[in-house]
Motif scaffolding. Structure first.
Motif, short mmCIF file in Angstrom:
data_model
loop_
_atom_site.label_atom_id
_atom_site.label_comp_id
_atom_site.label_asym_id
_atom_site.label_seq_id
_atom_site.Cartn_x
_atom_site.Cartn_y
_atom_site.Cartn_z
N GLN A 282 0.70 -1.28 0.10
CA GLN A 282 0.07 -0.02 -0.04
C GLN A 282 0.75 1.31 0.22
O GLN A 282 0.47 2.11 -0.50
CB GLN A 282 -1.12 0.01 1.30
N THR A 283 1.93 1.17 0.63
CA THR A 283 2.79 2.44 0.86
C THR A 283 3.39 2.62 -0.56
O THR A 283 3.71 3.81 -1.01
CB THR A 283 4.02 2.20 1.87
N ALA A 284 3.97 1.49 -1.42
CA ALA A 284 4.56 1.74 -2.50
C ALA A 284 3.36 2.06 -3.48
O ALA A 284 3.72 2.97 -4.27
CB ALA A 284 5.01 0.13 -3.16
N VAL A 285 2.44 1.68 -3.51
CA VAL A 285 1.13 2.11 -4.48
C VAL A 285 1.02 3.68 -4.11
O VAL A 285 0.95 4.78 -5.17
CB VAL A 285 0.00 1.53 -4.23
N THR A 286 0.96 4.08 -2.94
CA THR A 286 0.77 5.67 -2.57
C THR A 286 1.89 6.46 -3.32
O THR A 286 1.62 7.58 -3.63
CB THR A 286 0.54 5.71 -1.24
N LYS A 287 3.03 6.09 -3.05
CA LYS A 287 4.05 6.48 -3.33
C LYS A 287 4.32 6.91 -4.88
O LYS A 287 4.70 7.85 -5.59
CB LYS A 287 5.54 6.18 -2.90
N ALA A 288 3.93 5.61 -5.53
CA ALA A 288 3.95 5.61 -7.10
C ALA A 288 2.86 6.42 -7.65
O ALA A 288 3.11 7.22 -8.60
CB ALA A 288 3.69 4.12 -7.56
N ALA A 289 1.73 6.68 -6.91
CA ALA A 289 0.73 7.68 -7.58
C ALA A 289 0.95 8.93 -7.24
O ALA A 289 1.01 9.79 -8.16
CB ALA A 289 -0.54 7.15 -6.56
N ALA A 290 1.75 9.43 -6.24
CA ALA A 290 2.25 10.42 -5.98
C ALA A 290 3.42 10.89 -7.07
O ALA A 290 3.36 12.18 -7.79
CB ALA A 290 2.76 10.84 -4.88
N ASP A 291 4.39 10.11 -7.37
CA ASP A 291 5.25 10.45 -8.51
C ASP A 291 4.61 10.44 -9.82
O ASP A 291 5.00 11.39 -10.66
CB ASP A 291 5.97 9.24 -8.65
N ALA A 292 3.57 9.68 -10.19
CA ALA A 292 2.75 9.74 -11.37
C ALA A 292 2.34 11.11 -11.35
O ALA A 292 2.13 11.75 -12.43
CB ALA A 292 1.75 8.81 -11.66
N ARG A 293 1.59 11.69 -10.33
CA ARG A 293 1.10 13.18 -10.41
C ARG A 293 2.19 14.11 -10.75
O ARG A 293 1.77 15.37 -11.36
CB ARG A 293 0.33 13.47 -9.19
N LYS A 294 3.38 13.84 -10.19
CA LYS A 294 4.37 14.83 -10.51
C LYS A 294 4.82 14.97 -11.83
O LYS A 294 5.46 16.01 -12.42
CB LYS A 294 5.44 14.54 -9.71
N CYS A 295 4.83 13.66 -12.60
CA CYS A 295 5.32 13.53 -14.08
C CYS A 295 4.28 13.66 -15.07
O CYS A 295 4.47 13.15 -16.00
CB CYS A 295 5.77 12.31 -14.22
N MET A 296 2.88 14.16 -14.97
CA MET A 296 1.94 14.30 -15.45
C MET A 296 2.31 15.10 -16.89
O MET A 296 2.76 16.26 -16.63
CB MET A 296 0.55 14.69 -14.96
N VAL A 297 1.85 14.62 -18.09
CA VAL A 297 2.09 15.64 -19.16
C VAL A 297 0.64 15.62 -19.94
O VAL A 297 -0.24 14.92 -19.85
CB VAL A 297 2.95 15.16 -20.12
N SER A 298 0.72 16.85 -20.97
CA SER A 298 -0.61 17.10 -21.72
C SER A 298 -0.18 16.29 -23.25
O SER A 298 0.63 16.41 -23.75
CB SER A 298 -0.65 18.58 -21.94
N VAL A 299 -1.25 15.54 -23.54
CA VAL A 299 -1.25 14.76 -24.80
C VAL A 299 -2.06 15.20 -25.74
O VAL A 299 -3.29 15.71 -25.41
CB VAL A 299 -1.37 13.25 -24.56
N PRO A 300 -2.28 15.37 -27.07
CA PRO A 300 -3.07 15.80 -28.07
C PRO A 300 -4.10 14.64 -28.17
O PRO A 300 -3.77 13.53 -28.42
CB PRO A 300 -2.37 16.03 -29.35
N ILE A 301 -5.52 15.18 -28.30
CA ILE A 301 -6.58 14.31 -28.67
C ILE A 301 -7.18 14.91 -29.88
O ILE A 301 -7.75 16.13 -29.67
CB ILE A 301 -7.51 14.31 -27.39
N SER A 302 -7.24 14.34 -30.97
CA SER A 302 -7.85 14.79 -32.26
C SER A 302 -9.29 14.42 -32.32
O SER A 302 -9.86 13.85 -31.36
CB SER A 302 -7.12 14.37 -33.41
N LYS A 303 -9.97 14.70 -33.16
CA LYS A 303 -11.43 14.63 -33.45
C LYS A 303 -11.58 13.26 -33.51
O LYS A 303 -10.85 12.42 -34.09
CB LYS A 303 -11.70 15.23 -34.69
N GLY A 304 -12.71 12.66 -32.92
CA GLY A 304 -12.98 11.27 -32.75
C GLY A 304 -12.24 10.53 -31.68
O GLY A 304 -12.10 9.39 -31.60
N ASP A 305 -11.63 11.31 -30.81
CA ASP A 305 -11.13 10.95 -29.49
C ASP A 305 -9.95 9.81 -30.13
O ASP A 305 -9.88 8.83 -29.45
CB ASP A 305 -11.93 10.13 -28.47
N SER A 306 -8.93 10.23 -30.94
CA SER A 306 -8.04 9.23 -31.52
C SER A 306 -6.69 10.03 -31.71
O SER A 306 -6.55 11.30 -31.13
CB SER A 306 -8.38 8.77 -32.90
#
Length: 259
Positions: free
Chosen positions: A147-171
């Motif tokens: 559980q501690t490893a999952v919580t720490k990994a989730a916090a690390d994922a929030r720090k590494c979030m990026v914006s990705v392009p989504i075109s017409k048709g959700d593709s």
């Protein structure tokens, strides 16, 4: 010469002894169902009746004495069910902690660090976090408890979030094949409306949490879940929409298509 004395019950045929024991077994089964209905446990009438018949037969033969008493808790105890796998999956898929982000545990592995004093065992968790609207991140962390490893990994994922392009048709805006860490190679292809997410493993988790609904993806290299998830994020960052390309060239979208 020794004289062998047999009782009348022992000399009776086996069918008679069994038929004599059936009323008792039926009465026991009826009472057992009533007790099981009150306690909420499953009642095995056939198994309980066979035990009563065997006990009555031994008592009639004089070999076993009184029939052993068996309570409904002991005879009707339900069997433990389950897959029996020891690996924990942490928070599970699609959990929302209230910040609008969904978490998905991709993998939990047990790792060992070899030191001079001995082997230190811990768990490594890989978690993907996304909002379903174009933001996604992959995190990895280690801890002594799952559980501690999952919580720490989730916090690390929030720090590494990026914006990705989504075109017409959700593709995807276009197709791309990217080389990730290690031997991970991922192929990403756009698809028409109604196709769905055709992917597997960690690639599917990343694409769904990012917000894509009609795409193709395939792992061509290593099956490592962490490397493939990071390779997908790397490939999504390399994609550009028509508006982004037109802005980089200081043009409008119409001028870009006219050229």
């Amino acid at each position: 010469m020794a004289t062998i004395t047999m009782s009348a019950a022992a000399m009776a045929p086996r069918t008679a002894r069994v038929s004599a024991a059936k009323p008792a077994a039926k009465q026991f089964a009826t009472g057992g169902r009533a007790v099981a209905a009150k306690s909420g446990v499953r009642f095995h009438a056939r198994r309980s009746a066979s035990l009563i018949v065997r006990a009555e037969g031994e008592d009639a033969a004089g070999g076993a004495g009184d029939a052993p008493s068996m309570s409904s808790d002991e005879g009707d105890r339900p069997r433990a069910r389950g897959r029996g796998r020891g690996r924990g999956r942490g928070r599970g898929r699609g959990r929302d902690d209230g910040d609008g982000l969904q978490e998905s545990v991709v993998e939990v592995n047990r790792v060992t660090k070899v030191t001079k004093g001995g082997n230190n065992m811990s768990f490594r968790a890989t978690v993907v976090v996304g909002d379903g609207k174009g933001k996604v991140g992959v995190g990895c962390a280690k801890a002594i408890e799952v559980q501690t490893a999952v919580t720490k990994a989730a916090a690390d994922a929030r720090k590494c979030m990026v914006s990705v392009p989504i075109s017409k048709g959700d593709s995807f805006p276009h197709r791309v094949t990217v080389k990730g860490s290690g031997g991970a190679v991922v192929m990403l292809r756009p698809a028409g409306p109604g196709t769905g997410v055709i992917a597997g493993g960690s690639c599917r988790t990343v694409l769904e949490l990012a917000g894509y609904k009609n795409v193709f993806a395939k792992q061509l290299g290593s099956p490592n879940a962490l490397n493939n998830a990071r390779a997908v994020v790397k490939g999504l960052q390399e994609m550009r929409t028509y508006k982004q390309v037109a802005a980089e060239r200081d043009m409008t979208v119409e001028e870009l298509f006219a050229a």
